[in-house]
Scaffold this active site. Structure first.
Site, short mmCIF file in Angstrom:
data_model
loop_
_atom_site.label_atom_id
_atom_site.label_comp_id
_atom_site.label_asym_id
_atom_site.label_seq_id
_atom_site.Cartn_x
_atom_site.Cartn_y
_atom_site.Cartn_z
N CYS A 62 -1.92 -6.97 4.52
CA CYS A 62 -0.39 -6.61 5.25
C CYS A 62 0.53 -7.36 4.25
O CYS A 62 0.69 -8.41 4.34
CB CYS A 62 -0.39 -7.46 6.52
SG CYS A 62 1.30 -6.74 7.48
N ALA B 270 7.72 -3.01 9.77
CA ALA B 270 7.51 -4.43 9.67
C ALA B 270 7.28 -5.14 10.92
O ALA B 270 8.01 -5.74 11.39
CB ALA B 270 8.76 -5.20 8.84
N GLY C 185 -3.51 7.03 3.96
CA GLY C 185 -2.15 6.87 3.56
C GLY C 185 -1.70 8.43 3.40
O GLY C 185 -1.96 9.19 2.60
N GLY C 186 -0.72 8.91 4.35
CA GLY C 186 -0.15 10.02 4.36
C GLY C 186 -0.93 11.21 4.54
O GLY C 186 -0.57 12.21 4.31
N THR D 66 0.01 -0.59 3.49
CA THR D 66 1.14 -0.14 3.10
C THR D 66 1.86 -0.28 1.87
O THR D 66 1.49 -1.26 1.12
CB THR D 66 2.57 0.05 4.33
OG1 THR D 66 2.40 -1.59 4.38
CG2 THR D 66 1.79 0.30 5.67
N LEU E 290 2.58 -7.79 12.68
CA LEU E 290 1.06 -8.25 13.13
C LEU E 290 1.28 -8.95 14.52
O LEU E 290 0.47 -9.94 14.62
CB LEU E 290 0.19 -9.23 12.00
CG LEU E 290 -0.19 -8.57 10.85
CD1 LEU E 290 -0.75 -9.49 9.65
CD2 LEU E 290 -0.99 -7.56 10.96
C1 LIG Z 1 3.67 0.66 12.59
C2 LIG Z 1 2.40 0.38 11.74
C3 LIG Z 1 1.62 -0.67 11.92
C4 LIG Z 1 0.43 -1.00 11.31
N1 LIG Z 1 -0.31 -2.09 11.61
C5 LIG Z 1 -1.45 -2.50 10.92
C6 LIG Z 1 -2.22 -3.50 11.33
O1 LIG Z 1 -2.09 -4.12 12.02
N2 LIG Z 1 -3.32 -3.72 10.51
C7 LIG Z 1 -3.54 -2.95 9.33
O2 LIG Z 1 -4.69 -3.24 8.91
N3 LIG Z 1 -2.97 -1.91 8.85
C8 LIG Z 1 -1.69 -1.59 9.70
N4 LIG Z 1 -0.81 -0.78 9.42
C9 LIG Z 1 -1.30 0.23 7.96
C10 LIG Z 1 -1.86 1.32 8.30
O3 LIG Z 1 -3.13 1.30 8.86
C11 LIG Z 1 -2.16 2.09 7.28
O4 LIG Z 1 -3.14 1.63 6.27
C12 LIG Z 1 -1.01 2.83 6.74
O5 LIG Z 1 -0.06 3.13 7.44
C13 LIG Z 1 -1.25 4.10 5.97
O6 LIG Z 1 -1.91 5.22 6.39
P1 LIG Z 1 -0.73 6.21 6.97
O7 LIG Z 1 0.00 7.01 6.01
O8 LIG Z 1 -1.77 7.40 7.67
O9 LIG Z 1 0.02 5.72 8.24
C14 LIG Z 1 0.36 -0.44 9.90
C15 LIG Z 1 1.04 0.65 9.80
C16 LIG Z 1 2.28 1.05 10.32
C17 LIG Z 1 3.07 2.29 10.09
#
Ligand SMILES: Cc1cc2nc3c(=O)[nH]c(=O)nc-3n(C[C@H](O)[C@H](O)[C@H](O)COP(=O)(O)O)c2cc1C
Ligand SMILES: Cc1cc2nc3c(=O)[nH]c(=O)nc-3n(C[C@H](O)[C@H](O)[C@H](O)COP(=O)(O)OP(=O)(O)OC[C@H]3O[C@@H](n4cnc5c(N)ncnc54)[C@H](O)[C@@H]3O)c2cc1C
Ligand code: FES
Lengths: 308, 279
Positions: free
Chosen positions: A131, A72, A247-248, A197, A75
């Site tokens: 978000c 969390a 995602g993952g 997420t 942004l």
């Molecule tokens: C610490 C963190 C910060 C994130 N910040 C953003 C963000 O600023 N903008 C956004 O579109 N998604 C953000 N996300 C979401 C990721 O871009 C991504 O959609 C999500 O983590 C799924 O991918 P992953 O499983 O490979 O992490 C964030 C995720 C995490 C864990």
């Protein structure tokens, strides 16, 4: 086996490999993005930039649990005016394709931020409409309300010339993501990024309260991979524009899975925690090995293969 | 440094790292601004590494650790929200700990003189390092800088451990009057060149110390503090210019040579929003 079997074309932009850094990871400065670029990412996405400066939520904001990450961050960003020189520096320093991600509180402010980003003449921008961690002050994400999403994409498209490719980042927290994809497509999106997420919470039973100060956050990493794969599968069936699947994704196998359900590019974020910065290199090696064994010449030939 | 991804790169996969609540064993008032908190637990941390300290419902912040057999301690200056809340805590109250994280100080191969230059709570990891080094047959000396005598931390503690310590205070109330890098110059004029110098404290102090070491070709290791949100290398808030190294992963302990590549060192750092601010 041709050496460039991993290269892909996305919205007319060539990527040497399909693995791109997801928004929110390391994307705060030209230096941090260039560090990821050196780790062989095929492209990078900036941290989402907003209308005004935001400090983000109070820590703890990022937790590593057994399913990967719950965050969390809220942004945090310096605001678009302060960010313009930072973004310009990124454009200068980063050699792989750069995606500029942004958000705002209202659709009008989204358009205002977009107008400022457009002055930098980027090739790719990403509208973060999804978000889940900023409900309290920004309201529900646009991407969970079909009407709000429609107006948002329309307003942003109006100020973004066709020469700049506009990606819309969607939320998995809807009954049917393909409806959202179709709306974005019909309002002029050039591509879809899925998924952001999934809302989640972790309780410390000894403190008897959520660990995140914001209480709830967004789950990412391996815990949400099947959710993300299904979302991309449904989108691919419904829309014609290309998809960034994320995602993952942690391994070469995961990346190929995303491509087989229809992704052109594959985002990598949380795996930076589980596998370190060399995750981009490792995934590419693993993909190349599997492709060799399976006689896959290039990624285009297997895109959407899981749809039969 | 370029070869290291800092975690997970050598096939080592990282797992869960959630805060664990543990009770405070004892609280010690070190100075008007600083209190130490002792815990009956071991983290198996190396000197220079840090933990994320969580006060449920209030916040979480990075702090350095001092560790010995069966226990560890932290020393925290009351400067704001989380540290201020911690200062109200008593023995028996529980705080959350995750970590240890980050790189640590390393000892040179050859035994000999070592110098540790500390400012404020920078003494915490350096005291830990000095004691470990002394156990291993090195000859450490701590140069401890403070604004005033009352703020020169760990004096009795390190005397009991038989660690040599010289003090400087800005107001001259104890030891040499002036800044600790001036005490360092005086020390270097009278002693052999140390095998390694370590520094931890306010960045401008560290910068002055580093300049002395670079000029005199003394190898050094520095603790570089940056705004840390995640502490686990994903958010980028602690990334430095122009290398992009994450100070929670590729730091906080950085060699003098790598430090030369961090051009923002001594000049600016980023706030919670990511906006650069000059020191
Ligand atoms: C610490 C963190 C910060 C994130 N910040 C953003 C963000 O600023 N903008 C956004 O579109 N998604 C953000 N996300 C979401 C990721 O871009 C991504 O959609 C999500 O983590 C799924 O991918 P992953 O499983 O490979 O992490 C964030 C995720 C995490 C864990
Ligand atoms: C690796 C490392 C080791 C540290 N070790 C110690 C220690 O042993 N003892 C000690 O007293 N302090 C230590 N600090 C500094 C400590 O984290 C800050 O003093 C503390 O965060 C202040 O929190 P606050 O809520 O009381 O202050 P706030 O009211 O939040 O802010 C005051 C100032 O503290 C700093 N700060 C706040 N949050 C963070 C953060 N997440 N990361 C870095 N800086 C922050 C900022 O400069 C801010 O302007 C360390 C910092 C780092 C990065
Ligand atoms: S605090 Fe170092 S990357 Fe998040």
């Amino acid at each position: 086996m041709k050496k460039n079997s991993l290269s892909v074309n996305f919205c007319g932009v060539k990527f040497e490999n399909p693995l791109i850094l997801a928004s929110g990871f390391m994307g705060i400065s030209a230096s941090s993005l260039s560090y990821v670029e050196k780790s062989r990412a095929g492209g990078v996405t900036t941290k989402s930039i907003g209308h005004l400066e935001r400090m983000g939520h109070t820590s703890p904001t990022v937790l590593a649990w057994s399913g990967n990450i719950l965050n969390a961050v809220g942004l945090s960003n310096p605001g678009i005016d302060q960010s313009l020189p930072i973004l310009a520096m990124m454009q200068k320093k980063i050699k792989v394709p750069l995606i500029i991600s942004f958000f705002a509180d209202t659709d009008t402010n989204y358009a205002k931020v977009a107008q400022k980003i457009v002055t930098l003449k980027p090739k790719l921008i990403e509208v973060n409409a999804s978000c889940p961690n900023t409900q309290d002050d920004l309201g529900a994400p646009f991407a969970v309300d079909s009407n709000a999403l429609k107006i948002l994409v329309r307003k942003v498209r109006k100020v973004v010339p066709k020469s700049i490719k506009m990606i819309v980042k969607l939320s998995p927290n809807v009954p049917d993501i393909s409806i959202m994809g179709k709306i974005a497509e019909s309002e002029g999106a050039d591509a879809i990024c899925a998924v952001n997420t999934v809302p989640g919470m972790i309780i410390d039973i000894y403190a008897r309260r959520p660990v995140l100060t914001n209480k709830s956050g967004g789950v990412s990493g391996k815990a949400i991979k099947p959710v993300a794969v299904k979302a991309v599968y449904d989108l691919y069936k419904a829309i014609k524009i290309p998809i960034i699947g994320l995602g993952g994704v942690e391994t070469g196998q995961d990346a190929l899975e995303m491509i087989m359900v229809g992704a052109t590019l594959v985002g990598v974020g949380s795996a930076i925690y589980s596998r370190g910065m060399k995750v981009f290199k490792h995934i590419q090696q693993e993909m190349t090995e599997i492709m060799k064994d399976e006689g896959i010449k290039n990624l285009e030939s297997i895109k959407g293969a899981a749809h039969g | 440094m370029d070869n290291c991804c800092g975690g997970g790169c050598c096939g080592e996969e990282r797992e869960e790292s959630l805060p664990v609540l543990i009770p405070i064993k004892k609280v010690i008032t070190e100075s008007p601004r600083v209190k130490s908190y002792l815990f009956d637990a071991n983290l198996n941390a190396s000197p220079g590494q840090f933990i994320m300290l969580w006060i449920p419902g209030v916040g979480e912040r990075p702090v350095a650790i001092y560790e010995e057999e069966g226990s560890f301690r932290i020393s925290v200056a009351n400067i704001g929200k989380v540290s201020g809340e911690l200062h109200k805590f008593k023995a028996g109250d529980r705080v959350g700990i995750r970590g240890p994280y980050g790189t640590s100080f390393t000892l040179p191969r050859a035994k000999g003189d070592l110098v540790m230059v500390a400012g404020g709570y920078g003494i915490v990891p350096l005291a830990y390092l000095a004691i470990e080094a002394q156990k291993r047959g090195y000859n450490p000396t701590i140069l401890n800088g403070a604004r005033t005598a009352k703020e020169a931390l760990y004096q009795d503690f390190l005397k009991k451990k038989k660690i040599k310590m010289l003090i400087s205070t800005d107001d001259g109330s104890q030891g040499k009057k002036g800044y600790v890098h001036q005490l360092l110059l005086e020390y270097l004029s009278k002693n052999r060149k140390p095998k390694m110098l370590y520094t931890c404290g306010p960045e401008i102090m560290e910068y002055n110390v580093a300049k002395v070491c670079w000029a005199k070709k003394i190898p050094l290791q520095v603790s570089v503090e940056r705004y840390m949100k995640c502490g686990i290398g994903v958010c980028g808030s602690c990334s430095v210019d122009p290398t992009g190294w994450r100070m929670c992963m590729e730091g906080p302990i950085v060699s003098g040579e790598d430090l030369k590549k961090i051009t923002e060192f001594g000049k600016y750092h980023r706030s919670a929003s990511g906006m650069p601010h000059n020191f």
